[in-house]
Enzyme design. Structure first.
Site, PDB file in Angstrom:
ATOM      1  N   ASP A 149       0.842  -1.191   0.000  1.00 30.45           N
ATOM      2  CA  ASP A 149       0.000   0.000   0.000  1.00 30.45           C
ATOM      3  C   ASP A 149       0.885   1.252   0.000  1.00 30.45           C
ATOM      4  O   ASP A 149       1.983   1.229  -0.549  1.00 30.45           O
ATOM      5  CB  ASP A 149      -0.948  -0.065   1.211  1.00 30.45           C
ATOM      6  N   HIS A 206      -3.799   6.036   3.420  1.00 29.96           N
ATOM      7  CA  HIS A 206      -4.455   4.825   2.914  1.00 29.96           C
ATOM      8  C   HIS A 206      -3.820   3.540   3.461  1.00 29.96           C
ATOM      9  O   HIS A 206      -4.511   2.632   3.932  1.00 29.96           O
ATOM     10  CB  HIS A 206      -4.382   4.870   1.382  1.00 29.96           C
ATOM     11  N   SER A 518     -11.024  -0.983  -1.234  1.00 29.16           N
ATOM     12  CA  SER A 518      -9.771  -0.908  -0.473  1.00 29.16           C
ATOM     13  C   SER A 518      -9.980  -1.215   0.998  1.00 29.16           C
ATOM     14  O   SER A 518      -9.101  -1.771   1.648  1.00 29.16           O
ATOM     15  CB  SER A 518      -9.212   0.520  -0.519  1.00 29.16           C
TER      16      SER A 518
END
Ligand SMILES: *[C@@H]1O[C@H](CO)[C@@H](O)[C@H](O)[C@H]1NC(C)=O
Ligand SMILES: *[C@@H]1O[C@H](CO)[C@@H](O)[C@H](O)[C@H]1NC(C)=O
Length: 729
Positions: A149, A206, A518
């Protein structure tokens, strides 16, 4: 990552909110260019060397493919060894052409940049401390989850190692955080080639969010904007985390992603979690599918986001049969903003801006039929609650309402989003309502002469009817693998609270609430880790089968899981259903697959050329392989395409992983327009790991185009459910 308006060739992190609030826009690093002298990144695939080479000799061999002229080693961006033979480099088209003549060259994959595509969710999924699966798996103890990520925020309390044992002996990774790693966070590497930073520290949020969702440790006082307070934990709170930074604000280059998969497998990860993905590609042309095959072959479970390009048909990506493809759905928690209209009618909205000052005050309501999306707001909005339909971004609308003297915003989401309410912070009193609820507010506002409304903020409230599939969650059928039902499974992906950057540098642990496939993916990666902890010898396919066949296709009330339009969700929206971790650990039967099965499938689908690219094993010769068609791959769901009046038979084999002596009877529920015959009707086992095969003959009697049903093997302890889709070709 959300792909609104993004070019389809790009790969994106799959979180929606981040792209809507900060421009984490994904675009190709370099779009294909017809100037043959222009350099771009290629992933060069070579035949696997006959003898295994050490790292140094491998690099010498790789470099021998590069043009001699300038400092060639400078141009080698990655060299792969575990799951792929070859390297990534910046090359011109002409240079690639010259390379093709060299012995050992297989294929040049142009690099693509793909977009990036929870405190409460463990309880929502039935996980409780000192009980059930969390107890049986010791919270995922001993399992390593590799997260590919944007990196991670190591100082966050979700990554403290309280209660964690040291990493297992097989761990071979390293840590490049300045602050070092610990027993929770056992490794971290920056895999971004040519990036400005060489640190795995997260600058987007994220990666911190997804890693904490998969395996965040128990963290007290978790809340975002004062909401959702409580103890936060990931799905496998005592699994170890290995971080591979492969994405930046620009998206994720597949060359970097492949190097993250390669490193994760080499380092000893058990599960890889990828919340990123682009559009569908043929498996033989998709470095992510090829790298994942190598990982699966080595026993590593790969879980990937299915994409945020729903609800349009065939929008799902990351569809290889050896990948778990994850869809996103809502949870039972809402951030309540109740709207009471002057006529007594009330509507449940949601808000991340729960501003007490306004609470429960009855105020005049403003709505303009001339400008329903508040493109222009006339002067009489002063002191009023302003109703706007979706159009501009909620944050822009909030500013506009504020500038025109309004005191609150009611934001009506777009009709295409149905019941999915993606809440966003707008720093102004606001309530997000669905299009359907919005219509009743508008009808009241336009039919009364002095309409009023009050908004009361109720904080985080449990008990919403859930899950339902989110509008943005990508749908099947799969373009790359049309006879495999994709996505596989759905998990929580709407308004998910999890760890975030300490963007203000306060030293405190920060949280954020965002949405996307996600967010659903690391939930499933964590569940896979829990199962792996209880059943360390199970193959990735066995773990996947357990997750699929035990999933819920109904909500708690017994009604079917719905989609954003309140229709029963199809298998192409939710996968087999919603993940049920407690059941997944004890599935009774599994549909297993090994490398030979996949090779027989790949041979049948692509022949030798595809097999050489995906399987990489020189000894594979498809002429000597008993090919398996896609419909006959031993997958835990069943898809058949046939013409009206004709029939098709597919075969499956199940392995007993329940009690040694057990007996299962088949039950098939399908619409009348198809007939399904299963032979035999009963499966009797006398040993653990005993295998039994059966056939399923499907006949289309009616004329409907596509029907869905279920095939269940039922014992006194287990229901093993496989979705069936019958499509008329
Ligand atoms: C949690 O928050 C409360 C109130 O803000 C504070 O008093 C308490 O010390 C915090 N607890 C922890 C463990 O940080
Ligand atoms: C399997 O299929 C491939 C083509 O897809 C073919 O080349 C190969 O000969 C087949 N193998 C057998 C044993 O029929």
């Amino acid at each position: 990552m959300e792909t609104f308006g993004a070019p389809t060739v790009s790969v994106v992190l799959l979180a929606l909110l981040s792209i809507l609030t900060n421009p984490l826009v994904a675009f190709g690093r370099q779009t294909p260019n017809h100037d043959t002298h222009q350099r771009r990144t290629y992933i060069i695939q070579l035949r696997k060397p006959a003898a295994s080479l050490d790292e140094q000799n491998l690099n010498i061999w790789y470099e021998s493919f590069l043009p001699e002229s300038d400092g060639s080693s400078m141009r080698l961006l990655h060299s792969y060894s575990e799951v792929f033979s070859g390297f990534a480099a910046e090359l011109t088209e002409e240079e690639v052409k010259n390379m093709e003549k060299k012995e050992g060259f297989l294929r040049a994959h142009p690099d693509r940049v793909v977009p990036l595509l929870t405190t409460h969710t463990p309880a929502f999924l039935g996980l409780k401390q000192n009980q059930g699966l969390w107890k049986a798996s010791n919270l995922g103890k001993g399992v390593i989850i590799g997260v590919l990520d944007t990196g991670l925020t190591p100082s966050h309390s979700s990554f403290d190692d309280e209660g964690m044992p040291p990493p297992p002996a097989k761990w071979k990774g390293s840590c490049s955080f300045e602050s070092g790693c610990n027993n929770k966070l056992i490794g971290a590497k920056d895999m971004i080639s040519g990036g400005s930073s060489s640190s795995p520290t997260d600058e987007e949020g994220h990666g911190t969010h997804t890693a904490s969702t998969a395996a965040g440790n128990f963290a007290r006082n978790a809340s975002a904007f004062g909401l959702g307070g409580g103890t936060a934990a990931g799905m496998a709170p005592h699994a170890h985390l290995a971080i591979y930074k492969v994405c930046s604000s620009q998206g994720c280059s597949l060359a970097d992603v492949l190097s993250g998969i390669d490193a994760g497998v080499k380092d000893g990860a058990d599960v890889l979690s990828l919340s990123l993905g682009g559009s569908s590609l043929s498996l033989a042309e998709d470095p992510l599918a090829i790298g994942s095959f190598g990982a699966t072959e080595k026993g590593v479970f790969v879980s990937c986001a299915g994409g945020n390009s729903g609800p349009s048909q065939s929008s799902v990506s990351n569809e290889a049969p050896w990948i778990l493809t994850v869809a996103a759905s809502t949870t039972d928690r809402s951030f309540r903003a109740s709207i009471e209209l002057g006529d007594g009618h009330s509507v449940n909205g949601e808000s991340l801006d729960q501003l007490e000052a306004l609470s429960e005050t009855s105020l005049p309501l403003y709505f303009s039929q001339d400008s329903p999306d508040c493109g222009s707001i006339s002067g009489d909005a002063s002191g009023k609650v302003v109703v706007c339909k979706a159009g501009q971004s909620p944050a822009d609308l909030a500013t506009r309402v504020k500038d025109s003297g309004g005191v609150a915003l009611i934001y009506i989401t777009d009709a295409s989003q149905g019941s999915t309410k993606l809440v966003r912070r707008v720093e102004f009193p606001a309530a997000f309502v669905s299009d359907k609820d919005g219509a009743s507010i508008i009808s009241y506002a336009t039919s009364k002469s002095n309409p009023t409304a009050s908004i009361s903020f109720g904080g985080a409230v449990l008990g919403a009817s859930a899950p339902s599939v989110a509008f943005f969650s990508s749908r099947g059928p799969s373009l790359a693998c049309p006879s495999i039902i994709k996505p596989d499974i759905s998990g929580p992906g709407v308004n998910i609270l999890a760890a975030w950057l300490d963007s203000e540098g306060t030293g405190e642990s920060n949280y954020n609430i965002i949405s996307g496939t996600s967010m659903a993916t690391p939930h499933l990666s964590g569940v896979a880790a829990l199962i792996k902890s209880v059943h360390p010898k199970w193959s990735p396919a066995a773990i996947k089968s357990a997750i699929i066949t035990t999933s819920d296709d109904k909500i708690a009330s017994g009604k079917p899981i719905r989609d954003q339009q309140e229709e029963p969700a199809s298998f192409f929206a939710m996968g087999a259903g919603h993940v049920n971790p407690s059941k997944a650990v004890d599935p009774g039967l599994i549909y297993d697959l090994n490398t030979d099965d996949y090779i027989a499938y790949i041979c049948g689908k692509f022949g030798d050329s595809g097999a050489s690219v995906i399987v990489r094993d020189r000894s594979v010769n498809c002429d000597n392989v008993k090919n398996i068609t896609e419909a006959n791959l031993n997958y835990p769901s069943i898809f058949v395409a046939l013409q009206s009046g004709s029939s098709v038979t597919v075969k499956r084999t199940v392995t007993n992983v329940g009690a040694a002596s057990s007996s299962y009877k088949v039950q098939v529920n399908v619409p009348k327009s198809v007939s399904v015959t299963v032979t035999p009707q009963t499966l009797k086992f006398s040993k653990v790991e005993e295998m039994k095969s059966f056939t399923v003959t499907v006949k289309l009697t009616g004329s409907s185009s596509s029907v869905e049903g279920n095939l269940k093997w039922i014992s006194d302890k287990h229901v093993v459910r496989s979705p069936i889709v019958v499509s008329s070709s």
